[in-house]
Structure formats: structure tokens, C-alpha cells
Design a protein around this motif. Structure first.
Motif, PDB file in Angstrom:
ATOM      1  N   ALA A 186       0.827  -1.213   0.000  1.00  0.00           N
ATOM      2  CA  ALA A 186       0.000   0.000   0.000  1.00  0.00           C
ATOM      3  C   ALA A 186       0.863   1.266   0.000  1.00  0.00           C
ATOM      4  O   ALA A 186       0.330   2.373   0.003  1.00  0.00           O
ATOM      5  CB  ALA A 186      -0.934  -0.003   1.216  1.00  0.00           C
ATOM      6  N   GLY A 187       2.183   1.099   0.020  1.00  0.00           N
ATOM      7  CA  GLY A 187       3.090   2.236  -0.088  1.00  0.00           C
ATOM      8  C   GLY A 187       3.607   2.806   1.218  1.00  0.00           C
ATOM      9  O   GLY A 187       4.248   3.856   1.223  1.00  0.00           O
ATOM     10  N   PHE A 188       3.350   2.122   2.327  1.00  0.00           N
ATOM     11  CA  PHE A 188       3.812   2.614   3.624  1.00  0.00           C
ATOM     12  C   PHE A 188       5.227   2.135   3.932  1.00  0.00           C
ATOM     13  O   PHE A 188       5.619   1.027   3.558  1.00  0.00           O
ATOM     14  CB  PHE A 188       2.890   2.126   4.751  1.00  0.00           C
ATOM     15  N   VAL A 189       5.977   2.964   4.656  1.00  0.00           N
ATOM     16  CA  VAL A 189       7.214   2.543   5.303  1.00  0.00           C
ATOM     17  C   VAL A 189       6.776   1.913   6.618  1.00  0.00           C
ATOM     18  O   VAL A 189       5.865   2.414   7.278  1.00  0.00           O
ATOM     19  CB  VAL A 189       8.136   3.755   5.564  1.00  0.00           C
ATOM     20  N   VAL A 190       7.413   0.804   7.006  1.00  0.00           N
ATOM     21  CA  VAL A 190       7.024   0.095   8.216  1.00  0.00           C
ATOM     22  C   VAL A 190       8.118   0.248   9.271  1.00  0.00           C
ATOM     23  O   VAL A 190       9.291   0.051   8.980  1.00  0.00           O
ATOM     24  CB  VAL A 190       6.789  -1.399   7.910  1.00  0.00           C
ATOM     25  N   ALA A 191       7.710   0.600  10.489  1.00  0.00           N
ATOM     26  CA  ALA A 191       8.628   0.686  11.620  1.00  0.00           C
ATOM     27  C   ALA A 191       8.206  -0.318  12.681  1.00  0.00           C
ATOM     28  O   ALA A 191       7.017  -0.463  12.971  1.00  0.00           O
ATOM     29  CB  ALA A 191       8.633   2.090  12.213  1.00  0.00           C
ATOM     30  N   THR A 192       9.190  -1.024  13.232  1.00  0.00           N
ATOM     31  CA  THR A 192       8.939  -1.980  14.309  1.00  0.00           C
ATOM     32  C   THR A 192      10.031  -1.805  15.361  1.00  0.00           C
ATOM     33  O   THR A 192      10.939  -0.997  15.192  1.00  0.00           O
ATOM     34  CB  THR A 192       8.978  -3.447  13.820  1.00  0.00           C
ATOM     35  N   GLY A 193       9.951  -2.607  16.416  1.00  0.00           N
ATOM     36  CA  GLY A 193      11.011  -2.608  17.420  1.00  0.00           C
ATOM     37  C   GLY A 193      12.294  -3.205  16.887  1.00  0.00           C
ATOM     38  O   GLY A 193      13.335  -3.086  17.514  1.00  0.00           O
ATOM     39  N   GLY A 194      12.234  -3.854  15.734  1.00  0.00           N
ATOM     40  CA  GLY A 194      13.440  -4.312  15.063  1.00  0.00           C
ATOM     41  C   GLY A 194      13.988  -5.654  15.483  1.00  0.00           C
ATOM     42  O   GLY A 194      14.996  -6.092  14.934  1.00  0.00           O
ATOM     43  N   TYR A 195      13.363  -6.328  16.419  1.00  0.00           N
ATOM     44  CA  TYR A 195      13.911  -7.602  16.901  1.00  0.00           C
ATOM     45  C   TYR A 195      13.101  -8.780  16.345  1.00  0.00           C
ATOM     46  O   TYR A 195      12.743  -8.770  15.185  1.00  0.00           O
ATOM     47  CB  TYR A 195      13.979  -7.599  18.433  1.00  0.00           C
ATOM     48  N   GLY A 196      12.828  -9.790  17.162  1.00  0.00           N
ATOM     49  CA  GLY A 196      12.186 -11.019  16.698  1.00  0.00           C
ATOM     50  C   GLY A 196      10.677 -11.032  16.852  1.00  0.00           C
ATOM     51  O   GLY A 196      10.045 -10.030  17.176  1.00  0.00           O
ATOM     52  N   GLY A 197      10.096 -12.202  16.634  1.00  0.00           N
ATOM     53  CA  GLY A 197       8.663 -12.397  16.796  1.00  0.00           C
ATOM     54  C   GLY A 197       7.848 -11.574  15.819  1.00  0.00           C
ATOM     55  O   GLY A 197       8.110 -11.552  14.615  1.00  0.00           O
ATOM     56  N   THR A 198       6.846 -10.869  16.340  1.00  0.00           N
ATOM     57  CA  THR A 198       5.984 -10.036  15.504  1.00  0.00           C
ATOM     58  C   THR A 198       6.797  -9.001  14.743  1.00  0.00           C
ATOM     59  O   THR A 198       6.521  -8.716  13.580  1.00  0.00           O
ATOM     60  CB  THR A 198       4.922  -9.331  16.376  1.00  0.00           C
ATOM     61  N   MET A 199       7.811  -8.447  15.399  1.00  0.00           N
ATOM     62  CA  MET A 199       8.641  -7.411  14.770  1.00  0.00           C
ATOM     63  C   MET A 199       9.362  -7.966  13.539  1.00  0.00           C
ATOM     64  O   MET A 199       9.421  -7.324  12.491  1.00  0.00           O
ATOM     65  CB  MET A 199       9.644  -6.861  15.786  1.00  0.00           C
ATOM     66  N   ALA A 200       9.901  -9.183  13.659  1.00  0.00           N
ATOM     67  CA  ALA A 200      10.578  -9.810  12.522  1.00  0.00           C
ATOM     68  C   ALA A 200       9.582 -10.169  11.425  1.00  0.00           C
ATOM     69  O   ALA A 200       9.865  -9.991  10.241  1.00  0.00           O
ATOM     70  CB  ALA A 200      11.332 -11.059  12.969  1.00  0.00           C
ATOM     71  N   ALA A 201       8.423 -10.665  11.821  1.00  0.00           N
ATOM     72  CA  ALA A 201       7.424 -11.077  10.837  1.00  0.00           C
ATOM     73  C   ALA A 201       6.947  -9.897  10.000  1.00  0.00           C
ATOM     74  O   ALA A 201       6.889  -9.976   8.765  1.00  0.00           O
ATOM     75  CB  ALA A 201       6.242 -11.735  11.546  1.00  0.00           C
TER      76      ALA A 201
END
Length: 88
Positions: free
Chosen positions: A33-48
Motif C-alpha cells: 500500500a506504499g507505507f514505510v514500516v517501523a517496528t522494534g526491530g527484533y524477533g517475533g511479531t517485529m521480525a514477521a
């Protein structure tokens, strides 16, 4: 300038779980959809989420923490293209 969506989630989901797969699909759909995605950067949901977004050609930002890594040493997941690091 692209919009950034931050996705919060647990580090617990394993790559072979339904929760992981659902988060991976979410990352894919956000990137498509054109978004940049930010996460905590580690494993689990963040990695997925990171994996799904990167696999769809999206940009992934990982926000990491020296404080977290002191008691749980780990690098940012392999799909993070841009790491933003804070001490706490």
C-alpha cells in the motif's frame, strides 16, 4: 514523503506460528500500500512484519535499544534496512 506506520507486537511468535504468518502478511500489505514500516526491530511479531514488508519491496525501520540488549543480547532482525538506535 512516504507515511510511516509503526507496528507493535510481541517478540514471542515463532516463524512457524499462525501469529507470525498473520504479522508477516500485515507487513506485506502495508508495503504494497506504499507505507514505510517501523517496528522494534527484533524477533517475533517485529521480525514477521519486517519480513513481509521487505519481501514486498518496502522500507523497514527498526527502532532498537541498548537497554533491551543489555539483558537480551540480539541484533536487529535481518529485514531492517534502517536502524534507529536509542539507549533506553
Amino acid at each position: 514523503m512516504p507515511h510511516v506506520i509503526a507496528v507493535f507486537g510481541s517478540s514471542a511468535p515463532a516463524p512457524d506460528s499462525e501469529d507470525y504468518e498473520e504479522a508477516r502478511r500485515l507487513g506485506q500489505q502495508l508495503a504494497e500500500a506504499g507505507f514505510v514500516v517501523a517496528t522494534g526491530g527484533y524477533g517475533g511479531t517485529m521480525a514477521a512484519v519486517s519480513q513481509g514488508a521487505a519481501g514486498a519491496g518496502g522500507h523497514v525501520i527498526g527502532v532498537t535499544s541498548g537497554h533491551i540488549e543489555r539483558y537480551r543480547p540480539m541484533p536487529a532482525n535481518e529485514w531492517v534496512a534502517e536502524e534507529i538506535r536509542f539507549e533506553s
